[in-house]
Design an enzyme around this catalytic site. Sequence first.
Site, PDB file in Angstrom:
ATOM      1  N   LYS A 203      -2.783  -2.319  -2.842  1.00  0.00           N
ATOM      2  CA  LYS A 203      -3.781  -1.422  -2.238  1.00  0.00           C
ATOM      3  C   LYS A 203      -3.398  -0.008  -2.626  1.00  0.00           C
ATOM      4  O   LYS A 203      -2.314   0.466  -2.270  1.00  0.00           O
ATOM      5  CB  LYS A 203      -3.796  -1.596  -0.716  1.00  0.00           C
ATOM      6  CG  LYS A 203      -4.783  -0.646  -0.026  1.00  0.00           C
ATOM      7  CD  LYS A 203      -5.160  -1.115   1.361  1.00  0.00           C
ATOM      8  CE  LYS A 203      -6.068  -0.112   2.049  1.00  0.00           C
ATOM      9  NZ  LYS A 203      -6.753  -0.671   3.204  1.00  0.00           N
TER      10      LYS A 203
ATOM     11  N   GLU B 263       0.806  -1.226   0.000  1.00  0.00           N
ATOM     12  CA  GLU B 263       0.000   0.000   0.000  1.00  0.00           C
ATOM     13  C   GLU B 263       0.841   1.280   0.000  1.00  0.00           C
ATOM     14  O   GLU B 263       1.196   1.800   1.061  1.00  0.00           O
ATOM     15  CB  GLU B 263      -0.923   0.025   1.231  1.00  0.00           C
ATOM     16  CG  GLU B 263      -1.846   1.249   1.235  1.00  0.00           C
ATOM     17  CD  GLU B 263      -2.631   1.432   2.532  1.00  0.00           C
ATOM     18  OE1 GLU B 263      -2.327   0.757   3.538  1.00  0.00           O
ATOM     19  OE2 GLU B 263      -3.535   2.275   2.535  1.00  0.00           O
TER      20      GLU B 263
HETATM   21  P1  13P Z   1      -8.939   4.506   4.695  1.00  0.00           P
HETATM   22  O1  13P Z   1      -9.950   3.756   3.859  1.00  0.00           O
HETATM   23  O2  13P Z   1      -9.537   5.203   5.866  1.00  0.00           O
HETATM   24  O3  13P Z   1      -8.030   5.345   3.873  1.00  0.00           O
HETATM   25  O4  13P Z   1      -8.014   3.390   5.355  1.00  0.00           O
HETATM   26  C1  13P Z   1      -7.536   2.364   4.564  1.00  0.00           C
HETATM   27  C2  13P Z   1      -6.217   1.971   5.048  1.00  0.00           C
HETATM   28  O5  13P Z   1      -5.967   0.808   5.247  1.00  0.00           O
HETATM   29  C3  13P Z   1      -5.187   3.006   5.238  1.00  0.00           C
HETATM   30  O6  13P Z   1      -3.967   2.406   5.504  1.00  0.00           O
END
Ligand code: 13P
Length: 335
Positions: free
Chosen positions: A218, A176
């Site tokens: 992600k 991510e």
């Molecule tokens: P949000 O959907 O609140 O952005 O959080 C997702 C997430 O895993 C952030 O690391």
Amino acid sequence: MIPTIQKLASTLMTPGKGILAADESESTMSKRLTSIGVQDNTENGRRFRDLLFTAPDVEEYLSGVILFDSTIRGMSNSGEHFGRLLERKGIMPGIKVDKGLQPAPNFAQEEISHGLDGLRERLDEYYQLGARFTKWRSVIRITNDLPSDTILRANAHILAYYAAIVQEKHMVPMVEPEVLFEGTHTLERSGEVLHKTLKYVFEELQAFRVSLSGLVLKTSMALPGSESGIAINPMLVARETVRVLKDVVPFSTAGIVFLSGGQTPIQATENLNAIALLGNLPWPITFSYSRALEEPVLEAWKGLDANTDVAQKALLHRLSLNVAARKGAYKKEME
Ligand code: 13P
């Protein structure tokens, strides 16, 4: 038989389902509790997670839930470990394994995620606790001059090294690199930064010989900055996001999930729907939201047991809308 990481990754991307990111650190959870006027203690954070995971039939909508270290060790109201409870419901437990952000030396306003030291040993323990996928988040801020190439590369390098270690331990890495929504930038600038970020990440993943069919990306959507004053147009967001993803994400990647990043719950659903409506995507896509799923639930709950039912209904409602959006079948009237 132990499922392969490719099989686990495709299970996470099961059609008709998505992922709940319930992996807020203790300090973030305490902000969430304070925002609804609830005392910010560990017990209230635990009660909130219990409410989420025990919502009736929540497994119809969720393939996985991302947990924080203290949550995977925590117990439900009925005295079962949260990881086990999810597993029993057929929801794959995941675990956030980065240890947060540290300021990058010599690069003002930029940060590098840390937590590689001792990662192998921590993964062994998380596997025992039921985790079959992991998450590592790095953060990319957009300004006129940021991100710098050096820090973008450093984060991509760390993400890839993390992913390789996770696969060695038979878990699916969720990778991510969050390009922040905060800022005054345009949609085009967001797309440009997202493109460069993902390009570096996939170059590093390939250099580290990570199996892309056993990995989930992600990502942020390309969005005009939250302080830009530019309205969010789902069709434009979808076009820019998909243009970038198709350009840089290899088609062998097991799946792409989106974070909500500070969009309102409705915006996050509308934008996911617009992306799905463009069609012809080479990878499965779904949501992996935290705030855009949890906000309405927190509002309905307000820390009171008497509100558990209505709060769980709010969660199931939001999940059903996002599951519809994942296949482009969401309509505003469904709100
Ligand atoms: P949000 O959907 O609140 O952005 O959080 C997702 C997430 O895993 C952030 O690391």
